[in-house]
Design an enzyme around this catalytic site. Structure first.
Site, PDB file in Angstrom:
ATOM      1  N   LYS A 298       2.985   4.483  -1.296  1.00 32.90           N
ATOM      2  CA  LYS A 298       2.598   5.434  -2.365  1.00 32.90           C
ATOM      3  C   LYS A 298       4.030   6.418  -2.327  1.00 32.90           C
ATOM      4  CE  LYS A 298      -1.888   4.756  -0.908  1.00 32.90           C
ATOM      5  NZ  LYS A 298      -2.548   4.624   0.000  1.00 32.90           N
TER       6      LYS A 298
ATOM      7  N   HIS B 195       0.878  -1.166  -0.038  1.00 33.71           N
ATOM      8  CA  HIS B 195      -0.081   0.056  -0.071  1.00 33.71           C
ATOM      9  C   HIS B 195       0.828   1.197   0.008  1.00 33.71           C
ATOM     10  CE1 HIS B 195      -3.944   2.209   1.281  1.00 33.71           C
ATOM     11  NE2 HIS B 195      -4.209   1.450   0.496  1.00 33.71           N
TER      12      HIS B 195
ATOM     13  N   ASP C  41      16.520  10.254  -8.278  1.00 26.29           N
ATOM     14  CA  ASP C  41      17.864  10.430  -8.310  1.00 26.29           C
ATOM     15  C   ASP C  41      18.427  10.056  -6.739  1.00 26.29           C
ATOM     16  OD1 ASP C  41      17.894  10.978 -11.224  1.00 26.29           O
ATOM     17  OD2 ASP C  41      17.838  13.197 -10.812  1.00 26.29           O
TER      18      ASP C  41
END
Length: 211
Positions: free
Chosen positions: A148, A146, A153
């Protein structure tokens, strides 16, 4: 003697001004990015970020030249020059998919980790990423992947409640934090690498055949 003292004072003053100017420039250069982005995003055209707008101007009906939550997110993603590690529960936003594909085309190394139950849902963009040659892995655990977050870089973290879906971008109350604070970026790099390793298909196949 008086003129000599005045000259030395002026020289010292000039040196002090130069030092202060250098310190200000140095502090400005060291300023660390910290930004909060709220959704739903305002409506606006993002073709100037994703397409060759100088050669082919966009004539869509959306407002042009406006800064929106989505355009701010896209700018941060498209700032990648070497790598992008993406760990998202659901990924169905076409605009965000185009941004990732654009980075891949420029040679940015991209790794994507997503939830196994949501990779193949209707509207998922994961298939397009795989077709383009981007390495994608799905979690093998019994619980939802779950997360996100994205790491650009290995120095810029984008994380929050936002799923990479059209509904979340345009219809939900969501938030993102964008930061370059090393103390915050580093744990997400470590977590991504940990998840990437344990969800290696070769490792899963080895464990299943040796059981």
């Amino acid at each position: 003697m008086m003129w000599k003292a005045v000259g030395l004072s002026l020289l010292a003053f000039s040196f002090t001004v130069e030092v202060l100017s250098w310190v200000r420039r140095r502090n400005k250069a060291k300023k660390i990015l910290n930004e909060v982005i709220f959704f739903p995003s305002e409506m606006g055209c993002v073709e100037h970020l994703l397409g060759p707008s100088k050669l082919y101007p966009c004539f869509c009906a959306l407002p042009h030249g406006v800064e929106t939550s989505l355009s701010r997110l896209l700018r941060h993603l498209l700032s990648a020059t070497s790598s992008l590690d993406l760990c998202v529960f659901a990924f169905s936003s076409i605009d965000l998919c185009r941004a990732v594909l654009a980075l891949h085309k420029k040679g940015v190394i991209i790794r994507v980790l997503s939830d196994k139950d949501y990779i193949a849902i209707t509207g998922s963009q994961i298939g397009y990423l795989r077709k383009a040659g981007i390495c994608v892995r799905s979690d093998v655990g019994s619980v939802y992947m779950h997360h996100k977050f994205a790491v650009v870089d290995e120095s810029l973290l984008i994380t929050g409640s936002l799923n990479w879906t059209l509904t979340a971008v345009q219809g939900n109350m969501e938030n993102l934090i964008v930061t370059m604070e090393p103390e915050l970026v580093r744990p997400f790099i470590q977590e991504f690498n940990r998840l990437w390793e344990i969800n290696d298909p070769a490792r899963t196949l080895f464990n299943s055949t040796s059981a």
